[in-house]
Design a protein around this motif. Structure first.
Motif, PDB file in Angstrom:
ATOM      1  N   GLY A  58       0.819  -1.212   0.000  1.00  0.00           N
ATOM      2  CA  GLY A  58       0.000   0.000   0.000  1.00  0.00           C
ATOM      3  C   GLY A  58       0.850   1.258   0.000  1.00  0.00           C
ATOM      4  O   GLY A  58       0.541   2.230  -0.693  1.00  0.00           O
ATOM      5  N   LEU A  59       1.931   1.256   0.761  1.00  0.00           N
ATOM      6  CA  LEU A  59       2.828   2.413   0.802  1.00  0.00           C
ATOM      7  C   LEU A  59       3.440   2.667  -0.568  1.00  0.00           C
ATOM      8  O   LEU A  59       3.502   3.814  -1.026  1.00  0.00           O
ATOM      9  CB  LEU A  59       3.920   2.189   1.849  1.00  0.00           C
ATOM     10  CG  LEU A  59       4.931   3.314   1.994  1.00  0.00           C
ATOM     11  CD1 LEU A  59       4.250   4.607   2.424  1.00  0.00           C
ATOM     12  CD2 LEU A  59       5.997   2.914   3.013  1.00  0.00           C
ATOM     13  N   ASP A  60       3.864   1.604  -1.247  1.00  0.00           N
ATOM     14  CA  ASP A  60       4.422   1.754  -2.596  1.00  0.00           C
ATOM     15  C   ASP A  60       3.391   2.337  -3.563  1.00  0.00           C
ATOM     16  O   ASP A  60       3.691   3.260  -4.324  1.00  0.00           O
ATOM     17  CB  ASP A  60       4.905   0.406  -3.140  1.00  0.00           C
ATOM     18  CG  ASP A  60       6.176  -0.079  -2.464  1.00  0.00           C
ATOM     19  OD1 ASP A  60       6.874   0.736  -1.818  1.00  0.00           O
ATOM     20  OD2 ASP A  60       6.475  -1.285  -2.585  1.00  0.00           O
ATOM     21  N   ILE A  61       2.171   1.807  -3.510  1.00  0.00           N
ATOM     22  CA  ILE A  61       1.117   2.267  -4.415  1.00  0.00           C
ATOM     23  C   ILE A  61       0.760   3.733  -4.157  1.00  0.00           C
ATOM     24  O   ILE A  61       0.670   4.547  -5.085  1.00  0.00           O
ATOM     25  CB  ILE A  61      -0.146   1.385  -4.277  1.00  0.00           C
ATOM     26  CG1 ILE A  61       0.155  -0.047  -4.708  1.00  0.00           C
ATOM     27  CG2 ILE A  61      -1.326   1.955  -5.051  1.00  0.00           C
ATOM     28  CD1 ILE A  61       0.612  -0.186  -6.135  1.00  0.00           C
ATOM     29  N   VAL A  62       0.564   4.086  -2.896  1.00  0.00           N
ATOM     30  CA  VAL A  62       0.178   5.465  -2.560  1.00  0.00           C
ATOM     31  C   VAL A  62       1.315   6.436  -2.887  1.00  0.00           C
ATOM     32  O   VAL A  62       1.073   7.536  -3.376  1.00  0.00           O
ATOM     33  CB  VAL A  62      -0.266   5.568  -1.086  1.00  0.00           C
ATOM     34  CG1 VAL A  62      -0.443   7.008  -0.659  1.00  0.00           C
ATOM     35  CG2 VAL A  62      -1.571   4.807  -0.882  1.00  0.00           C
ATOM     36  N   THR A  63       2.557   6.020  -2.652  1.00  0.00           N
ATOM     37  CA  THR A  63       3.698   6.879  -2.984  1.00  0.00           C
ATOM     38  C   THR A  63       3.731   7.169  -4.485  1.00  0.00           C
ATOM     39  O   THR A  63       3.886   8.323  -4.901  1.00  0.00           O
ATOM     40  CB  THR A  63       5.015   6.221  -2.535  1.00  0.00           C
ATOM     41  OG1 THR A  63       4.984   6.050  -1.117  1.00  0.00           O
ATOM     42  CG2 THR A  63       6.225   7.069  -2.914  1.00  0.00           C
ATOM     43  N   GLN A  64       3.556   6.124  -5.296  1.00  0.00           N
ATOM     44  CA  GLN A  64       3.547   6.309  -6.748  1.00  0.00           C
ATOM     45  C   GLN A  64       2.396   7.213  -7.186  1.00  0.00           C
ATOM     46  O   GLN A  64       2.570   8.094  -8.034  1.00  0.00           O
ATOM     47  CB  GLN A  64       3.436   4.961  -7.455  1.00  0.00           C
ATOM     48  CG  GLN A  64       4.652   4.095  -7.317  1.00  0.00           C
ATOM     49  CD  GLN A  64       4.413   2.691  -7.867  1.00  0.00           C
ATOM     50  OE1 GLN A  64       3.584   2.476  -8.749  1.00  0.00           O
ATOM     51  NE2 GLN A  64       5.130   1.717  -7.331  1.00  0.00           N
ATOM     52  N   LEU A  65       1.227   7.011  -6.601  1.00  0.00           N
ATOM     53  CA  LEU A  65       0.067   7.824  -6.942  1.00  0.00           C
ATOM     54  C   LEU A  65       0.304   9.292  -6.575  1.00  0.00           C
ATOM     55  O   LEU A  65       0.022  10.188  -7.374  1.00  0.00           O
ATOM     56  CB  LEU A  65      -1.178   7.300  -6.235  1.00  0.00           C
ATOM     57  CG  LEU A  65      -2.465   8.084  -6.448  1.00  0.00           C
ATOM     58  CD1 LEU A  65      -2.834   8.132  -7.923  1.00  0.00           C
ATOM     59  CD2 LEU A  65      -3.592   7.470  -5.641  1.00  0.00           C
ATOM     60  N   CYS A  66       0.839   9.530  -5.392  1.00  0.00           N
ATOM     61  CA  CYS A  66       1.108  10.906  -4.959  1.00  0.00           C
ATOM     62  C   CYS A  66       2.116  11.588  -5.876  1.00  0.00           C
ATOM     63  O   CYS A  66       1.949  12.759  -6.243  1.00  0.00           O
ATOM     64  CB  CYS A  66       1.612  10.925  -3.514  1.00  0.00           C
ATOM     65  SG  CYS A  66       0.359  10.478  -2.307  1.00  0.00           S
ATOM     66  N   GLU A  67       3.162  10.860  -6.248  1.00  0.00           N
ATOM     67  CA  GLU A  67       4.163  11.422  -7.155  1.00  0.00           C
ATOM     68  C   GLU A  67       3.535  11.794  -8.497  1.00  0.00           C
ATOM     69  O   GLU A  67       3.820  12.863  -9.047  1.00  0.00           O
ATOM     70  CB  GLU A  67       5.312  10.433  -7.351  1.00  0.00           C
ATOM     71  CG  GLU A  67       6.186  10.286  -6.118  1.00  0.00           C
ATOM     72  CD  GLU A  67       7.200   9.150  -6.205  1.00  0.00           C
ATOM     73  OE1 GLU A  67       7.091   8.299  -7.124  1.00  0.00           O
ATOM     74  OE2 GLU A  67       8.091   9.102  -5.344  1.00  0.00           O
ATOM     75  N   ARG A  68       2.663  10.922  -9.010  1.00  0.00           N
ATOM     76  CA  ARG A  68       1.988  11.205 -10.289  1.00  0.00           C
ATOM     77  C   ARG A  68       1.061  12.411 -10.179  1.00  0.00           C
ATOM     78  O   ARG A  68       0.997  13.241 -11.088  1.00  0.00           O
ATOM     79  CB  ARG A  68       1.202   9.986 -10.751  1.00  0.00           C
ATOM     80  CG  ARG A  68       2.083   8.868 -11.273  1.00  0.00           C
ATOM     81  CD  ARG A  68       1.303   7.653 -11.693  1.00  0.00           C
ATOM     82  NE  ARG A  68       0.319   7.964 -12.716  1.00  0.00           N
ATOM     83  CZ  ARG A  68      -0.705   7.192 -13.020  1.00  0.00           C
ATOM     84  NH1 ARG A  68      -0.903   6.049 -12.380  1.00  0.00           N
ATOM     85  NH2 ARG A  68      -1.555   7.535 -13.964  1.00  0.00           N
ATOM     86  N   LEU A  69       0.326  12.498  -9.074  1.00  0.00           N
ATOM     87  CA  LEU A  69      -0.588  13.627  -8.892  1.00  0.00           C
ATOM     88  C   LEU A  69       0.176  14.947  -8.815  1.00  0.00           C
ATOM     89  O   LEU A  69      -0.210  15.934  -9.453  1.00  0.00           O
ATOM     90  CB  LEU A  69      -1.432  13.431  -7.631  1.00  0.00           C
ATOM     91  CG  LEU A  69      -2.533  12.385  -7.750  1.00  0.00           C
ATOM     92  CD1 LEU A  69      -3.074  12.027  -6.369  1.00  0.00           C
ATOM     93  CD2 LEU A  69      -3.653  12.892  -8.644  1.00  0.00           C
ATOM     94  N   LEU A  70       1.245  14.975  -8.039  1.00  0.00           N
ATOM     95  CA  LEU A  70       2.028  16.209  -7.910  1.00  0.00           C
ATOM     96  C   LEU A  70       2.702  16.581  -9.228  1.00  0.00           C
ATOM     97  O   LEU A  70       2.717  17.751  -9.610  1.00  0.00           O
ATOM     98  CB  LEU A  70       3.064  16.062  -6.793  1.00  0.00           C
ATOM     99  CG  LEU A  70       2.473  15.974  -5.377  1.00  0.00           C
ATOM    100  CD1 LEU A  70       3.553  15.631  -4.360  1.00  0.00           C
ATOM    101  CD2 LEU A  70       1.757  17.263  -4.996  1.00  0.00           C
TER     102      LEU A  70
END
Length: 79
Positions: A58-70
């Protein structure tokens, strides 16, 4: 309705919920009508009751998502 039309001057923030347990995530998504992507559901089901592995995934997925959003211009995030 758009928050700005209601008089809000605060920028929208993409909200994220940490993944702690698969059952908790499934219950939450069912309650609000959100769908867990099939590939993500199958991966988490494969971890069984290993909550530590689920949290790391979950941490990996959310980190990737946050990076893409920013990178895509999101003005900020909220957790």
């Amino acid at each position: 309705m758009n928050a700005a039309k209601l008089g809000s001057h605060c920028p929208d923030r993409a909200g994220h919920m940490p993944i702690v347990k698969f059952t908790q995530l499934a219950r939450f998504s069912d309650a609000c009508g959100a769908e867990i992507p099939r590939w993500m559901r199958k991966t988490m089901e494969g971890f069984g009751d290993d909550n530590e592995a689920i949290q790391a995934f979950g941490l990996d997925i959310v980190t990737q998502l946050c990076e893409r959003l920013l990178a895509g211009g999101a003005p900020g995030l909220h957790f």
